[in-house]
Design an enzyme around this catalytic site. Structure first.
Site, PDB file in Angstrom:
ATOM      1  N   TYR A 256       0.605  -1.087  -0.151  1.00  0.00           N
ATOM      2  CA  TYR A 256      -0.249   0.116   0.484  1.00  0.00           C
ATOM      3  C   TYR A 256       0.375   1.144   0.411  1.00  0.00           C
ATOM      4  O   TYR A 256       1.788   1.346  -0.483  1.00  0.00           O
ATOM      5  CB  TYR A 256      -0.543  -0.251   1.258  1.00  0.00           C
ATOM      6  CG  TYR A 256      -1.979   1.046   1.408  1.00  0.00           C
ATOM      7  CD1 TYR A 256      -3.018   1.153  -0.012  1.00  0.00           C
ATOM      8  CD2 TYR A 256      -2.244   1.656   2.371  1.00  0.00           C
ATOM      9  CE1 TYR A 256      -4.381   2.295   0.380  1.00  0.00           C
ATOM     10  CE2 TYR A 256      -3.490   2.993   2.534  1.00  0.00           C
ATOM     11  CZ  TYR A 256      -4.326   2.760   1.673  1.00  0.00           C
ATOM     12  OH  TYR A 256      -5.218   3.828   1.219  1.00  0.00           O
TER      13      TYR A 256
ATOM     14  N   ARG B 115      -6.047  10.471 -10.431  1.00  0.00           N
ATOM     15  CA  ARG B 115      -5.789  11.334  -9.962  1.00  0.00           C
ATOM     16  C   ARG B 115      -5.502   9.990  -8.276  1.00  0.00           C
ATOM     17  O   ARG B 115      -5.896   9.959  -7.448  1.00  0.00           O
ATOM     18  CB  ARG B 115      -6.986  11.914  -8.833  1.00  0.00           C
ATOM     19  CG  ARG B 115      -6.429  12.999  -7.896  1.00  0.00           C
ATOM     20  CD  ARG B 115      -7.182  13.567  -7.185  1.00  0.00           C
ATOM     21  NE  ARG B 115      -7.892  12.586  -6.525  1.00  0.00           N
ATOM     22  CZ  ARG B 115      -6.803  12.296  -5.280  1.00  0.00           C
ATOM     23  NH1 ARG B 115      -5.980  13.252  -4.669  1.00  0.00           N
ATOM     24  NH2 ARG B 115      -7.683  11.232  -4.391  1.00  0.00           N
TER      25      ARG B 115
ATOM     26  N   LYS C 161      -5.882  -2.714  -2.471  1.00  0.00           N
ATOM     27  CA  LYS C 161      -7.016  -1.366  -1.635  1.00  0.00           C
ATOM     28  C   LYS C 161      -7.524  -2.783  -1.563  1.00  0.00           C
ATOM     29  O   LYS C 161      -7.907  -2.796  -0.313  1.00  0.00           O
ATOM     30  CB  LYS C 161      -8.447  -0.528  -2.106  1.00  0.00           C
ATOM     31  CG  LYS C 161      -7.432   0.381  -2.593  1.00  0.00           C
ATOM     32  CD  LYS C 161      -8.155   1.839  -1.286  1.00  0.00           C
ATOM     33  CE  LYS C 161      -7.574   2.824  -1.095  1.00  0.00           C
ATOM     34  NZ  LYS C 161      -7.798   3.651  -0.393  1.00  0.00           N
TER      35      LYS C 161
ATOM     36  N   GLU D 165     -12.426   5.140  -6.120  1.00  0.00           N
ATOM     37  CA  GLU D 165     -10.894   5.677  -5.515  1.00  0.00           C
ATOM     38  C   GLU D 165     -10.305   6.587  -6.507  1.00  0.00           C
ATOM     39  O   GLU D 165     -10.127   5.758  -7.472  1.00  0.00           O
ATOM     40  CB  GLU D 165     -10.591   4.354  -5.660  1.00  0.00           C
ATOM     41  CG  GLU D 165      -9.000   4.021  -4.908  1.00  0.00           C
ATOM     42  CD  GLU D 165      -9.187   4.470  -3.308  1.00  0.00           C
ATOM     43  OE1 GLU D 165      -8.571   5.143  -2.921  1.00  0.00           O
ATOM     44  OE2 GLU D 165      -9.659   3.942  -1.942  1.00  0.00           O
ATOM     45  N   ASP D 166     -10.289   7.191  -5.832  1.00  0.00           N
ATOM     46  CA  ASP D 166      -8.861   7.824  -6.443  1.00  0.00           C
ATOM     47  C   ASP D 166      -9.443   8.809  -7.731  1.00  0.00           C
ATOM     48  O   ASP D 166      -8.554   8.615  -9.497  1.00  0.00           O
ATOM     49  CB  ASP D 166      -7.332   7.380  -7.250  1.00  0.00           C
ATOM     50  CG  ASP D 166      -6.277   7.220  -6.001  1.00  0.00           C
ATOM     51  OD1 ASP D 166      -7.108   8.338  -5.101  1.00  0.00           O
ATOM     52  OD2 ASP D 166      -5.360   6.496  -5.875  1.00  0.00           O
TER      53      ASP D 166
ATOM     54  N   ASP E 216     -13.563   6.321  -0.970  1.00  0.00           N
ATOM     55  CA  ASP E 216     -12.271   6.825  -0.034  1.00  0.00           C
ATOM     56  C   ASP E 216     -11.793   7.891   0.594  1.00  0.00           C
ATOM     57  O   ASP E 216     -11.038   8.502   1.845  1.00  0.00           O
ATOM     58  CB  ASP E 216     -11.133   6.038   0.235  1.00  0.00           C
ATOM     59  CG  ASP E 216     -10.682   4.798   0.879  1.00  0.00           C
ATOM     60  OD1 ASP E 216     -10.976   4.967   2.296  1.00  0.00           O
ATOM     61  OD2 ASP E 216      -9.473   5.379   0.581  1.00  0.00           O
ATOM     62  N   ASP E 217     -11.733   8.599  -0.386  1.00  0.00           N
ATOM     63  CA  ASP E 217     -10.931   9.808  -0.536  1.00  0.00           C
ATOM     64  C   ASP E 217     -11.346  10.928   0.408  1.00  0.00           C
ATOM     65  O   ASP E 217     -10.824  11.755   0.729  1.00  0.00           O
ATOM     66  CB  ASP E 217     -10.567  10.260  -2.492  1.00  0.00           C
ATOM     67  CG  ASP E 217      -9.833   8.873  -3.362  1.00  0.00           C
ATOM     68  OD1 ASP E 217      -8.725   8.673  -2.323  1.00  0.00           O
ATOM     69  OD2 ASP E 217     -10.358   8.590  -4.170  1.00  0.00           O
TER      70      ASP E 217
ATOM     71  N   ASN F  92       0.171  11.803   0.237  1.00  0.00           N
ATOM     72  CA  ASN F  92       0.264  10.939   0.139  1.00  0.00           C
ATOM     73  C   ASN F  92       1.203  11.023  -1.411  1.00  0.00           C
ATOM     74  O   ASN F  92       1.008  11.028  -1.981  1.00  0.00           O
ATOM     75  CB  ASN F  92       0.042   9.507  -0.208  1.00  0.00           C
ATOM     76  CG  ASN F  92      -0.407   9.218   1.727  1.00  0.00           C
ATOM     77  OD1 ASN F  92       0.421   9.129   2.233  1.00  0.00           O
ATOM     78  ND2 ASN F  92      -2.391   9.024   1.864  1.00  0.00           N
TER      79      ASN F  92
ATOM     80  N   ASN G 114      -4.188   6.169   8.617  1.00  0.00           N
ATOM     81  CA  ASN G 114      -3.616   5.836   6.855  1.00  0.00           C
ATOM     82  C   ASN G 114      -5.451   5.171   6.311  1.00  0.00           C
ATOM     83  O   ASN G 114      -5.769   4.932   7.960  1.00  0.00           O
ATOM     84  CB  ASN G 114      -2.967   4.512   7.157  1.00  0.00           C
ATOM     85  CG  ASN G 114      -2.620   4.543   6.148  1.00  0.00           C
ATOM     86  OD1 ASN G 114      -3.393   3.773   5.490  1.00  0.00           O
ATOM     87  ND2 ASN G 114      -1.250   3.584   5.821  1.00  0.00           N
TER      88      ASN G 114
END
Length: 591
Positions: free
Chosen positions: A139, A192, A210, A282-283, A305-306, A447, A491
Site C-alpha cells: 500500500y 488522480r 486496497k 478510488e482516486d 475512500d478519498d 501521500n 491511514n
C-alpha cells in the site's frame, strides 16, 4: 473443515462445500451464498478443483511444500514436489527472510504480488502476521511507485479492465469474471492516483492493493473482492508516448461521454451482483468524485475512500487527540491546506460530529473550520469563483494570500495538510502554530511520503517536541532531546476494511454519514492510555484485525438502527459475529 473428494471419472479433486454448522453461531442466509465469512462454511454445492500439476498452479488452493504425504497421494502430486514437507509457519519464515534481503521497496512489492499469484493463503498469512512491516510495501507509499511503473512491471492481469472499447457491453465483461458472489468492488479511473496525478490504466495497482487490505485487515474473503479499472484514456503525455503503456492511447473522455459510460458501469454492477455489493470509488479527480458520490449515493451502496474514508480516519485521530489537547471538538479551530476531496470531506465530517455533539446547526459548526487553497484563504468575497464543494467553507474574513498569513490570522489549534504538495508546512508555518498552542496538532496527510507537507522530524524539532503529529504515509519514530516520539499514521487502512466489512455483514444497502461517524468513534475508542503516553493518537496496526472487528460491529449496529440492514435477525453480539465471519488464511486439510 472441508473434504476434497476424488472424482474417479475425471481424475479431478472435488472440493466439498456442503453446509455444516458455522463458527460463532452467526446468522446464516438460507443459501449462504452471500454470507461474509470463510468460504468453506456454508455454500450448499460442490465445486471441482483441478488435481496434480494444475492444483499446484491454482493460487486459491496451492499449498506448495505444505501438502502432506497423504494429500500428495490423494491428489496426484507425487514427484511434482521435492520430498520435504514443511509447515505454513516455516514457509512464512523463509519468505519473510527472503523479502528482507531486498533493498528496494518496489522489489518487495513485486515479490509480494508474485506470491499472491502463486499461493493466495500464504500471501495473506504473511500480510496479516507482519502487517506493520508489509503495509507500506503493498500500500502507500510503495504502491504509488508501482502504479507509475505498472506498464513495465506488468506480469499477469489482476481484476477487470473496462475500457471505452467495451461501451455497450459492460455487463458481458463483468460476466467474464469467474467469481459470482462479489461483495466488494474497488474501482478507479486512474485520474488522480495518490499525489501522483493521471496514471490512466496503470492506476490498477490501487484497487488491487486496497482489496488485499480488505481481506488482510478487514476479513472479507479474497474471492468476494473485485478490483476494476475504468479506462477512458489519459491526459498524461508521458504515458501516451510510452511504448510499454498498457491502456487506451487517447485523451480522457469527459462530459456526457464519460458520465454515460460510468452510468452503464454502475447499472451493470447492480444488475450482475445485486443491491448489496459495495462499490468503493478510488482516486477519481475532484469534479468527478463529488458528482459520482452525489449521483449514486441514493441508488447504490457506494463510498468514496478519498472523501469519506480519509475524513473518518482523520476525525478518529482528532477525537482521540482530545485526551492530550483537552476540551471538546467544538473548542478547537481547524485550518486546512488543500480544499479538494480530502480537505472538504474531512471538514464536513468534523462539522457533522460537532453538530451532533452540540446540537448546533451545521452552518454554525462549519465556521470553526477554515480552508486554504492555491489562491489563499477561502473567504466569502471569493464565492462567485469557487467550485460548489468549496462554497460552504467561504466565511466572512478579509482576503489572505499565504498559508503563513492564514495561520497568523486564524490562530488554529489544529493544522491539517491535504494539498498533495510536499514541504508546504515550512519552519515559519509550524513555529507560528506552535507560538499560540501548548500542544499543536499537526496532520501532514498527503501521500506518498515525498508529498507529505512536512516530516515527523521537522514537526517535532520545530516545536521542541510539543507537537502531536500524524501523517498519511508512515514515518519512523523520532529521537529528540533523549525522548522517543511515535508519529501517528492517519491511514485510511484503519477505516475502510472495517467499514466495508460492517456493511457486508449487515447486508447494508446504502452508506449513511452516521456510519462514518460510527467508524471514527470505534477507532478512537481503541486508543489506550499506553498509546497516549507515547504521544500516539492511533492504535498500532499490529491490532488491526481486532480494530476492524470493532469498527465493523459499530457500522453494522448503525445500519440496523437506520433500517438499512437486510441480514436479519440482527446478531446479538456484533463484535463476536464480525470476528466469526472473518476470513483466515490458514491452510485447510484436504483428504
Amino acid at each position: 473443515m472441508e473434504s476434497f473428494l476424488k472424482d474417479q471419472r475425471g481424475g479431478e479433486s472435488v472440493l466439498d462445500l456442503s453446509p455444516r454448522s458455522t463458527v460463532g453461531g452467526g446468522v446464516e442466509d438460507v443459501y449462504g451464498e452471500d454470507r461474509a465469512s470463510e468460504d468453506q462454511l456454508v455454500t450448499p454445492w460442490t465445486i471441482s478443483v483441478a488435481s496434480g500439476y494444475n492444483l499446484l498452479r491454482d493460487p486459491h488452493h496451492n499449498k506448495g511444500l505444505a501438502f502432506t504425504e497423504k494429500e500428495r497421494d490423494a491428489h496426484y502430486l507425487r514427484g511434482l514436489l521435492p520430498p520435504a514437507v514443511i509447515s505454513q509457519e516455516l514457509q512464512e519464515k523463509k519468505l519473510m527472510h527472503s523479502l528482507r534481503q531486498y533493498q528496494v521497496p518496489l522489489h518487495k512489492y513485486m515479490a509480494m504480488m508474485e506470491l499472491e499469484e502463486r499461493n493466495e493463503r500464504l500471501f495473506y498469512k504473511l500480510l496479516i502476521d507482519n502487517v506493520e512491516e508489509l503495509l507500506p510495501v503493498v500500500y502507500t507509499p510503495t504502491v504509488g511507485e508501482a502504479c507509475q511503473k505498472y506498464g513495465s512491471i506488468f506480469r499477469r492481469p489482476q481484476g477487470l479492465y473496462i475500457s471505452l472499447k467495451e461501451k455497450g457491453k459492460i455487463l458481458e465483461v463483468l460476466r467474464n469474471w469467474p467469481e459470482r458472489a462479489i461483495q466488494v468492488i474497488v474501482v478507479t479511473d486512474g485520474e488522480r492516483i495518490l499525489g501522483l496525478g493521471d496514471l490512466g490504466c496503470q492506476g490498477m495497482g490501487i484497487p488491487v492493493g486496497k482489496l488485499a487490505l480488505y481481506t488482510a485487515l478487514g476479513g472479507v474473503r479474497p474471492s468476494a473482492c473485485l478490483p476494476i479499472t475504468i479506462d477512458v484514456g489519459t491526459n498524461n503525455e508521458q504515458l501516451l508516448n510510452d511504448e510499454f503503456y498498457i491502456g487506451l492511447r487517447q485523451k480522457r473522455a469527459t462530459g456526457k461521454e464519460y458520465y454515460d459510460f460510468l452510468h452503464e458501469f454502475m447499472t451493470a454492477v447492480k444488475q450482475n451482483y445485486g443491491e448489496k455489493v459495495l462499490i468503493q470509488f478510488e482516486d477519481f479527480a475532484n469534479h468527478n468524485a463529488f458528482e459520482l458520490l452525489a449521483k449514486y449515493g441514493t441508488t447504490h451502496l457506494v463510498f468514496n475512500d478519498d472523501i469519506q474514508g480519509t475524513a473518518s480516519v482523520v476525525l478518529a485521530g482528532l477525537v482521540a487527540s482530545l485526551k492530550l489537547l483537552g476540551g471538546s471538538l467544538a473548542d478547537h479551530t481547524f485550518l486546512f491546506l488543500g480544499a479538494g476531496e480530502a480537505g472538504t470531506g474531512i471538514a464536513e465530517l468534523i462539522a457533522l460530529e460537532i453538530s451532533k455533539q452540540t446540537k448546533a446547526p451545521l452552518e454554525e459548526t462549519r465556521k470553526k473550520i477554515w480552508l486554504v487553497d492555491s489562491k489563499g484563504l477561502i473567504v466569502s468575497s471569493r464565492k462567485g469563483s469557487l467550485q460548489h464543494f468549496k462554497k460552504p467553507w467561504a466565511h466572512e474574513h478579509e482576503p489572505v494570500n499565504t498559508l503563513l498569513d492564514a495561520v497568523k490570522a486564524i490562530k488554529p489549534t489544529v493544522l491539517i495538510g491535504t494539498s498533495g504538495v510536499g514541504k508546504t508546512f515550512t519552519k515559519e508555518v509550524v513555529e507560528a502554530v506552535a507560538s499560540f498552542n501548548e500542544r499543536p496538532l499537526i496532520l501532514a496527510l498527503s501521500n506518498p511520503t515525498s508529498q507529505s507537507e512536512c516530516t515527523a522530524e521537522e514537526a517535532y524539532t520545530w516545536t521542541e517536541g510539543r507537537a502531536i503529529f500524524a501523517s498519511g504515509s508512515p514515518f519512523d519514530p523520532v529521537e529528540l532531546n533523549g525522548k522517543c516520539f511515535m508519529p501517528g499514521q492517519a491511514n485510511n487502512a484503519y477505516i475502510f476494511p472495517g467499514l466495508g466489512f460492517g456493511l457486508v455483514i449487515s447486508g447494508a444497502i446504502r452508506v449513511h454519514d452516521d456510519m462514518l461517524l460510527a467508524a471514527s468513534e470505534a477507532l478512537a475508542g481503541q486508543v489506550t492510555q499506553e498509546h497516549y503516553d507515547k504521544g500516539m493518537i492511533y492504535p498500532p496496526f499490529s491490532n488491526i484485525r481486532k480494530i476492524s472487528a470493532h469498527i465493523a460491529a459499530n457500522v453494522a449496529a448503525k445500519a440496523y438502527e437506520l433500517g438499512l440492514a437486510t441480514r436479519l435477525p440482527r446478531p446479538a453480539d456484533l463484535v463476536k459475529y464480525a470476528e466469526s465471519c472473518m476470513y483466515t488464511p490458514n491452510y485447510r486439510s484436504y483428504r
